[in-house]
Design an enzyme around this catalytic site. Structure first.
Site, mmCIF file in Angstrom:
data_model
loop_
_atom_site.group_PDB
_atom_site.id
_atom_site.type_symbol
_atom_site.label_atom_id
_atom_site.label_comp_id
_atom_site.label_asym_id
_atom_site.label_seq_id
_atom_site.Cartn_x
_atom_site.Cartn_y
_atom_site.Cartn_z
ATOM 1 N N TYR A 146 53.439 59.956 32.054
ATOM 2 C CA TYR A 146 54.663 60.052 31.066
ATOM 3 C C TYR A 146 54.343 58.919 29.992
ATOM 4 O O TYR A 146 55.452 58.142 29.751
ATOM 5 C CB TYR A 146 55.964 60.022 31.650
ATOM 6 C CG TYR A 146 56.432 61.002 32.752
ATOM 7 C CD1 TYR A 146 56.033 62.319 32.518
ATOM 8 C CD2 TYR A 146 56.688 60.716 33.999
ATOM 9 C CE1 TYR A 146 56.373 63.377 33.615
ATOM 10 C CE2 TYR A 146 56.642 61.598 35.048
ATOM 11 C CZ TYR A 146 56.539 62.889 34.841
ATOM 12 O OH TYR A 146 56.888 63.983 35.740
ATOM 13 N N LYS A 188 48.622 39.186 53.254
ATOM 14 C CA LYS A 188 49.753 39.160 53.024
ATOM 15 C C LYS A 188 50.499 40.242 53.825
ATOM 16 O O LYS A 188 51.167 41.106 53.199
ATOM 17 C CB LYS A 188 49.923 39.340 51.528
ATOM 18 C CG LYS A 188 51.322 39.127 50.835
ATOM 19 C CD LYS A 188 51.835 37.944 51.136
ATOM 20 C CE LYS A 188 53.583 37.696 50.827
ATOM 21 N NZ LYS A 188 54.023 36.644 51.237
ATOM 22 N N ASP A 221 50.395 33.277 50.292
ATOM 23 C CA ASP A 221 51.088 31.753 49.653
ATOM 24 C C ASP A 221 51.168 30.830 50.390
ATOM 25 O O ASP A 221 50.736 29.827 49.762
ATOM 26 C CB ASP A 221 52.701 32.525 49.557
ATOM 27 C CG ASP A 221 53.096 33.320 50.876
ATOM 28 O OD1 ASP A 221 52.498 33.246 51.599
ATOM 29 O OD2 ASP A 221 54.363 33.408 50.966
ATOM 30 N N ASP A 245 39.900 36.247 44.377
ATOM 31 C CA ASP A 245 39.728 35.906 42.986
ATOM 32 C C ASP A 245 40.600 34.706 42.438
ATOM 33 O O ASP A 245 40.120 33.613 42.058
ATOM 34 C CB ASP A 245 40.064 37.115 41.936
ATOM 35 C CG ASP A 245 40.012 36.533 40.475
ATOM 36 O OD1 ASP A 245 39.096 35.946 40.245
ATOM 37 O OD2 ASP A 245 41.180 36.753 39.809
ATOM 38 N N ASP A 249 40.017 30.240 41.776
ATOM 39 C CA ASP A 249 40.196 29.475 40.774
ATOM 40 C C ASP A 249 40.867 28.231 41.320
ATOM 41 O O ASP A 249 40.771 27.409 40.555
ATOM 42 C CB ASP A 249 40.808 30.279 39.779
ATOM 43 C CG ASP A 249 40.151 30.993 38.652
ATOM 44 O OD1 ASP A 249 38.760 31.357 38.575
ATOM 45 O OD2 ASP A 249 40.665 30.967 37.276
HETATM 46 C C1 IPM Z 1 35.914 36.382 38.427
HETATM 47 C C2 IPM Z 1 36.589 37.249 37.243
HETATM 48 C C3 IPM Z 1 36.584 38.712 37.669
HETATM 49 C C4 IPM Z 1 37.309 38.951 38.834
HETATM 50 C C5 IPM Z 1 37.269 39.459 36.324
HETATM 51 C C6 IPM Z 1 36.623 38.679 35.106
HETATM 52 C C7 IPM Z 1 37.222 40.727 36.445
HETATM 53 O O1 IPM Z 1 37.825 36.638 37.203
HETATM 54 O O2 IPM Z 1 34.617 36.760 38.684
HETATM 55 O O3 IPM Z 1 36.592 35.771 39.101
HETATM 56 O O4 IPM Z 1 38.593 38.978 38.801
HETATM 57 O O5 IPM Z 1 36.539 39.060 39.642
HETATM 58 MN MN MN Z 2 38.128 35.061 38.467
#
Ligand code: IPM
Ligand code: MN
Ligand code: NAD
Length: 354
Positions: A146, A188, A221, A245, A249
């Site tokens: 939709y 989770k 978390d 992912d 980071d």
């Molecule tokens: C990573 C990146 C990728 C992921 C993205 C760009 C799709 O963030 O390699 O960590 O999420 O795997």
């Molecule tokens: Mn990433």
């Protein structure tokens, strides 16, 4: 003499800037070793290619890459092409197409690397995240219904197969057992009562084969909180695609920043080439300035050398990075220095030469 054939996809933004350094380092390693050679083949795939051709890589791209020993990738994605189109069309297509179901991401504070955490020593940030890399939340299954109406719906389905969970969990147990490390599974299950509870069950089942491995299970978390408050609890971590992912980071942030975080996309059976890359993106905010930190890309060269069985060189490349970080003479601005990308590369090469 062994010749390693490497497909290079430098990609977008700072991708080509950092990959140029990684290639130089790898070429130098081969020269210094003298018992193997490396042969690079560059592929111009990425967002510019997309704007010209309508595709991120040619339709037979995977067939072309299949003949290589490894893929070396810079970064994919740039303003002007929707991120889901660019990443699905290249990076994620390769990870899935080559069944690179292990994403091995070290979160290790190297000697001399900056850490934003108070009172934390290098030895306390030393883990490896084994991220599921072929399904889970990234399975790209779903739909829109939709469209454009007030009833509009978007569905995004996580795919957790027994096969997919078992193989990544087993890989992590094997790694923990081999290295005499603890293993923490991050899920989770309290909210995602189907997929993550399934993962938790498989984690316990597979664990029966590894009675010597000390295990922990954490919610994502809480795990995020402990990454910051008490990173020394983690040695080997196994987790789903999306959680891996995000956690890596965060891991990068506690281990020197995005400029120092590398990842290997592995097909452990070696049926397909594995792919090595810095985990950062194309960094449009600094692209073209020549100031991107190439050390993550260099670290991924070290991972590639390990995967080829050239472990001594893998270690030497890491030592060279550590010397550079400790001397603090040739660092890019993200690490508080004034050197440019190329100068960092030259310094690493000089250290390898000894
Ligand atoms: C990573 C990146 C990728 C992921 C993205 C760009 C799709 O963030 O390699 O960590 O999420 O795997
Ligand atoms: Mn990433
Ligand atoms: P990013 O990793 O590109 O940048 C995040 C921040 O970290 C920026 O401030 C950037 O300047 C900095 N940074 C990253 N790498 C650095 C380096 N080597 N040296 C110094 N600073 C560095 O993440 P983003 O801004 O969310 O994404 C930008 C684009 O890259 C998007 O299109 C995104 O989809 C894509 N992306 C691709 C990959 C990949 O190809 N593996 C990974 C993440 C993001």
């Amino acid at each position: 003499m062994k010749n390693y054939k490497i497909a290079v996809i430098a990609g977008d933004g700072i991708g080509p800037e950092v990959v140029a350094v990684g290639k130089k380092v790898l070429a130098e390693v081969a020269k210094l070793d003298g018992n193997f050679t490396v042969e690079f083949t560059d592929f111009p795939w990425g967002c510019e290619y997309y704007l010209k051709t309508g595709e991120m890589m040619p339709a037979d791209g995977l067939d072309v890459l299949k003949t290589f020993d490894a893929v070396y990738l810079g970064a994919v994605g740039y303003p002007g092409v929707p991120d889901n189109v660019s990443l699905e069309g290249l990076l994620l297509k390769i990870r899935r197409g080559f069944d690179e179901y292990i994403n091995l991401r070290p979160v290790k504070l190297l000697k001399g690397a900056p850490c934003p955490l108070k009172d934390v020593t290098a030895a306390e940030v030393d883990m490896v995240v084994v991220r599921e890399n072929s399904e889970g939340e990234y399975a790209n299954v779903g739909g829109r219904l939709y469209r454009g109406t007030p009833r509009e719906v978007a569905l995004q389905t996580g795919v957790f197969s027994r096969h997919g969970c078992e193989r990544v969990i087993r890989y992590a147990y094997e790694l923990a057992q081999k290295e005499h490390k603890t293993l923490t599974s991050v899920t989770k299950g309290n909210a995602l009562g189907y997929s993550m509870v399934f993962w938790d069950e498989i984690f316990r089942e597979v664990g029966k084969d590894y009675p010597k491995v000390k295990t922990y299970s954490l919610m994502v978390d809480a795990a995020s909180m402990f990454f910051v408050k008490d990173p020394k609890r983690f040695q080997v971590v196994v987790t789903s695609n999306l959680f891996g992912d995000i956690l890596t980071d965060l891991g990068a942030a506690i281990a020197g920043g995005m400029g120092l975080a590398a990842g290997a996309n592995l097909n452990p059976e070696r049926k397909f080439p594995s792919m090595f890359e810095p985990i950062h993106g194309s960094a449009p905010d600094i692209a073209g300035q020549g100031i991107a930190n190439p050390l993550a890309a260099v670290w991924s060269v070290s991972q590639m050398l390990d995967f080829f069985g050239e472990n001594l060189w893998g270690e030497r490349v890491i030592s060279a990075i550590e010397t550079l970080l400790t001397e603090k003479k040739t660092l890019t601005p993200d690490l508080g220095g004034i050197a440019n990308t190329q100068e960092v590369g030259e310094a690493i090469v000089a250290m390898l030469r000894g």
